[in-house]
Scaffold this active site. Structure first.
Site, PDB file in Angstrom:
ATOM      1  N   GLU A  11      10.426  -3.568  12.498  1.00  0.00           N
ATOM      2  CA  GLU A  11       9.667  -3.093  11.331  1.00  0.00           C
ATOM      3  C   GLU A  11       9.059  -4.291  10.591  1.00  0.00           C
ATOM      4  O   GLU A  11       9.748  -5.276  10.300  1.00  0.00           O
ATOM      5  CB  GLU A  11      10.558  -2.289  10.378  1.00  0.00           C
ATOM      6  CG  GLU A  11       9.722  -1.694   9.237  1.00  0.00           C
ATOM      7  CD  GLU A  11      10.530  -0.880   8.234  1.00  0.00           C
ATOM      8  OE1 GLU A  11      11.773  -0.944   8.255  1.00  0.00           O
ATOM      9  OE2 GLU A  11       9.889  -0.197   7.413  1.00  0.00           O
ATOM     10  N   ASP A  63       7.764 -14.423   7.374  1.00  0.00           N
ATOM     11  CA  ASP A  63       6.413 -13.889   7.466  1.00  0.00           C
ATOM     12  C   ASP A  63       6.284 -13.201   8.825  1.00  0.00           C
ATOM     13  O   ASP A  63       6.306 -13.859   9.873  1.00  0.00           O
ATOM     14  CB  ASP A  63       5.405 -15.043   7.342  1.00  0.00           C
ATOM     15  CG  ASP A  63       3.970 -14.551   7.396  1.00  0.00           C
ATOM     16  OD1 ASP A  63       3.730 -13.435   7.905  1.00  0.00           O
ATOM     17  OD2 ASP A  63       3.083 -15.285   6.947  1.00  0.00           O
ATOM     18  N   ASP A  86       1.232  -3.881   2.006  1.00  0.00           N
ATOM     19  CA  ASP A  86       0.562  -4.206   0.736  1.00  0.00           C
ATOM     20  C   ASP A  86      -0.952  -4.045   0.897  1.00  0.00           C
ATOM     21  O   ASP A  86      -1.531  -4.605   1.835  1.00  0.00           O
ATOM     22  CB  ASP A  86       0.878  -5.645   0.333  1.00  0.00           C
ATOM     23  CG  ASP A  86       2.325  -5.805  -0.109  1.00  0.00           C
ATOM     24  OD1 ASP A  86       2.897  -4.831  -0.628  1.00  0.00           O
ATOM     25  OD2 ASP A  86       2.879  -6.900   0.076  1.00  0.00           O
ATOM     26  N   LYS A  90      -8.497  -6.164  -3.783  1.00  0.00           N
ATOM     27  CA  LYS A  90      -9.745  -6.894  -4.043  1.00  0.00           C
ATOM     28  C   LYS A  90     -10.395  -7.339  -2.734  1.00  0.00           C
ATOM     29  O   LYS A  90      -9.698  -7.811  -1.828  1.00  0.00           O
ATOM     30  CB  LYS A  90      -9.463  -8.131  -4.900  1.00  0.00           C
ATOM     31  CG  LYS A  90      -9.082  -7.782  -6.326  1.00  0.00           C
ATOM     32  CD  LYS A  90      -8.861  -9.046  -7.135  1.00  0.00           C
ATOM     33  CE  LYS A  90      -8.389  -8.694  -8.529  1.00  0.00           C
ATOM     34  NZ  LYS A  90      -7.848  -9.817  -9.258  1.00  0.00           N
ATOM     35  N   ASP A 122      -0.745   4.880   2.119  1.00  0.00           N
ATOM     36  CA  ASP A 122      -1.342   5.791   1.130  1.00  0.00           C
ATOM     37  C   ASP A 122      -2.735   5.300   0.740  1.00  0.00           C
ATOM     38  O   ASP A 122      -3.349   5.876  -0.158  1.00  0.00           O
ATOM     39  CB  ASP A 122      -0.447   5.892  -0.123  1.00  0.00           C
ATOM     40  CG  ASP A 122      -0.157   4.534  -0.742  1.00  0.00           C
ATOM     41  OD1 ASP A 122      -0.233   3.522  -0.021  1.00  0.00           O
ATOM     42  OD2 ASP A 122       0.126   4.492  -1.951  1.00  0.00           O
ATOM     43  N   THR A 159      10.343   6.096   4.061  1.00  0.00           N
ATOM     44  CA  THR A 159      10.533   4.831   3.345  1.00  0.00           C
ATOM     45  C   THR A 159      10.515   5.100   1.844  1.00  0.00           C
ATOM     46  O   THR A 159      10.136   6.175   1.395  1.00  0.00           O
ATOM     47  CB  THR A 159       9.407   3.819   3.662  1.00  0.00           C
ATOM     48  OG1 THR A 159       8.208   4.260   3.022  1.00  0.00           O
ATOM     49  CG2 THR A 159       9.183   3.643   5.147  1.00  0.00           C
ATOM     50  N   HIS A 160      10.867   4.058   1.074  1.00  0.00           N
ATOM     51  CA  HIS A 160      10.822   4.189  -0.384  1.00  0.00           C
ATOM     52  C   HIS A 160       9.403   4.475  -0.859  1.00  0.00           C
ATOM     53  O   HIS A 160       9.190   5.267  -1.772  1.00  0.00           O
ATOM     54  CB  HIS A 160      11.344   2.913  -1.047  1.00  0.00           C
ATOM     55  CG  HIS A 160      12.820   2.739  -0.894  1.00  0.00           C
ATOM     56  ND1 HIS A 160      13.393   2.102   0.196  1.00  0.00           N
ATOM     57  CD2 HIS A 160      13.844   3.146  -1.673  1.00  0.00           C
ATOM     58  CE1 HIS A 160      14.707   2.127   0.081  1.00  0.00           C
ATOM     59  NE2 HIS A 160      15.015   2.743  -1.042  1.00  0.00           N
ATOM     60  N   PHE A 161       8.428   3.824  -0.237  1.00  0.00           N
ATOM     61  CA  PHE A 161       7.049   4.041  -0.671  1.00  0.00           C
ATOM     62  C   PHE A 161       6.555   5.429  -0.276  1.00  0.00           C
ATOM     63  O   PHE A 161       5.745   6.013  -0.985  1.00  0.00           O
ATOM     64  CB  PHE A 161       6.120   2.939  -0.124  1.00  0.00           C
ATOM     65  CG  PHE A 161       5.968   1.807  -1.087  1.00  0.00           C
ATOM     66  CD1 PHE A 161       7.026   0.946  -1.341  1.00  0.00           C
ATOM     67  CD2 PHE A 161       4.787   1.609  -1.770  1.00  0.00           C
ATOM     68  CE1 PHE A 161       6.906  -0.094  -2.254  1.00  0.00           C
ATOM     69  CE2 PHE A 161       4.652   0.573  -2.682  1.00  0.00           C
ATOM     70  CZ  PHE A 161       5.713  -0.283  -2.927  1.00  0.00           C
ATOM     71  N   GLU A 162       7.045   5.968   0.825  1.00  0.00           N
ATOM     72  CA  GLU A 162       6.644   7.341   1.156  1.00  0.00           C
ATOM     73  C   GLU A 162       7.206   8.292   0.103  1.00  0.00           C
ATOM     74  O   GLU A 162       6.514   9.185  -0.378  1.00  0.00           O
ATOM     75  CB  GLU A 162       7.099   7.784   2.546  1.00  0.00           C
ATOM     76  CG  GLU A 162       6.328   9.055   2.925  1.00  0.00           C
ATOM     77  CD  GLU A 162       6.964  10.000   3.901  1.00  0.00           C
ATOM     78  OE1 GLU A 162       8.157   9.878   4.224  1.00  0.00           O
ATOM     79  OE2 GLU A 162       6.244  10.916   4.328  1.00  0.00           O
TER      80      GLU A 162
HETATM   81  C1  LIG Z   1       4.322  -1.951  -0.298  1.00  0.00           C
HETATM   82  S1  LIG Z   1       5.800  -2.590   0.320  1.00  0.00           S
HETATM   83  C2  LIG Z   1       6.374  -1.321   1.449  1.00  0.00           C
HETATM   84  C3  LIG Z   1       7.816  -1.472   1.819  1.00  0.00           C
HETATM   85  C4  LIG Z   1       8.338  -0.418   2.801  1.00  0.00           C
HETATM   86  N1  LIG Z   1       7.694  -0.555   4.091  1.00  0.00           N
HETATM   87  C5  LIG Z   1       8.164   0.961   2.264  1.00  0.00           C
HETATM   88  O1  LIG Z   1       7.303   1.701   2.792  1.00  0.00           O
HETATM   89  O2  LIG Z   1       8.878   1.326   1.322  1.00  0.00           O
HETATM   90  C6  LIG Z   1       5.194  -3.833   1.450  1.00  0.00           C
HETATM   91  C7  LIG Z   1       6.288  -4.808   1.864  1.00  0.00           C
HETATM   92  O3  LIG Z   1       5.758  -5.706   2.834  1.00  0.00           O
HETATM   93  C8  LIG Z   1       6.256  -7.003   2.568  1.00  0.00           C
HETATM   94  N2  LIG Z   1       5.343  -7.965   3.197  1.00  0.00           N
HETATM   95  C9  LIG Z   1       4.091  -8.284   2.823  1.00  0.00           C
HETATM   96  N3  LIG Z   1       3.544  -9.193   3.646  1.00  0.00           N
HETATM   97  C10 LIG Z   1       4.488  -9.464   4.591  1.00  0.00           C
HETATM   98  C11 LIG Z   1       4.559 -10.326   5.707  1.00  0.00           C
HETATM   99  N4  LIG Z   1       3.515 -11.111   6.046  1.00  0.00           N
HETATM  100  N5  LIG Z   1       5.692 -10.350   6.438  1.00  0.00           N
HETATM  101  C12 LIG Z   1       6.749  -9.571   6.094  1.00  0.00           C
HETATM  102  N6  LIG Z   1       6.747  -8.733   5.044  1.00  0.00           N
HETATM  103  C13 LIG Z   1       5.641  -8.671   4.307  1.00  0.00           C
HETATM  104  C14 LIG Z   1       6.305  -7.069   1.049  1.00  0.00           C
HETATM  105  O4  LIG Z   1       7.175  -8.085   0.588  1.00  0.00           O
HETATM  106  C15 LIG Z   1       6.790  -5.661   0.711  1.00  0.00           C
HETATM  107  O5  LIG Z   1       8.205  -5.573   0.656  1.00  0.00           O
END
Ligand SMILES: C[S@@+](CC[C@H](N)C(=O)[O-])C[C@H]1O[C@@H](n2cnc3c(N)ncnc32)[C@H](O)[C@@H]1O
Length: 185
Positions: A11, A63, A86, A90, A122, A159-162
């Site tokens: 994931e 990363d 994310d 912008k 979303d 997921t939490h965001f869903e």
């Molecule tokens: C909007 S959150 C969604 C989290 C989870 N997938 C959910 O749906 O609840 C996006 C997550 O991706 C992580 N993230 C962003 N860029 C990343 C990267 N290059 N590698 C690993 N994680 C990353 C952020 O820190 C954040 O926790």
């Protein structure tokens, strides 16, 4: 028991870990790897996994783009999951999106033949532009549209965001791709 040739699912951006904790508990012979940039989320998710006594998963703070491009062998992952990445709204920041061309090529390479990519968001603009990019830079088969799962229980969300998006009455865009067997060898 997890062996070196075990089935692996990965994931990207695993956040607080809801998806992986449920998925790993449901498939004990599969190894689940969560890659999360935010150290506090990776640590929290790992703690929750351990509290749930789930041993076939591991969250790493890193990363995901670098790890996918550099460290994952070709044809090793049975599935890659990317949920609610994310959005980087912008225009000048869109190049920071995790599902960029380099990452999609790395995902295609890392998937086993028949392996799957799952992408939910979303953000309609992220969804549409990513589907276009996948068609442009990979031979993954799709998109296959995924129906909204039922959510009778608080833990039924992927997921939490869903959960947050659906409880706010907003749409979620879901799709799945398969790596065709003919890309093999
Ligand atoms: C909007 S959150 C969604 C989290 C989870 N997938 C959910 O749906 O609840 C996006 C997550 O991706 C992580 N993230 C962003 N860029 C990343 C990267 N290059 N590698 C690993 N994680 C990353 C952020 O820190 C954040 O926790």
């Amino acid at each position: 028991m997890i062996e070196s040739d075990s089935r692996i699912e990965l994931e990207v951006g695993s956040g607080k870990g809801l998806f992986m904790i449920g998925a790993a508990a449901a498939a004990p012979d599969t190894l689940f790897i969560g890659l999360e940039l935010a150290a506090k989320f990776a640590a929290l998710a790992q703690k929750r996994l351990e509290e749930a006594n789930v041993t076939n998963g591991r969250f790493f703070c890193c990363d995901a783009i670098e790890v996918m491009c550099r460290d994952i062998p070709a044809e090793r992952l049975a599935a890659v999951h990317v949920y609610f990445p994310d959005p980087w709204w912008k225009a000048r920041h869109k190049k920071r999106r995790v599902l960029n061309e380099r990452m999609l090529v790395a995902i295609e390479r890392a998937l086993t033949p028949g392996g799957t990519l799952h992408f939910w968001t979303d953000v309609v603009d992220y969804y549409e532009s990513t589907l276009e990019l996948i068609a442009e830079v990979t031979k993954l088969q799709g998109p296959m549209f995924v129906e909204e799962p039922s959510s009778e229980h608080d833990m039924d969300y992927r997921t939490h965001f869903e959960r947050r998006t659906r409880l706010n009455g907003l749409p979620v865009y879901r799709c799945k791709y398969i790596k065709p067997a003919e890309l093999h060898g």
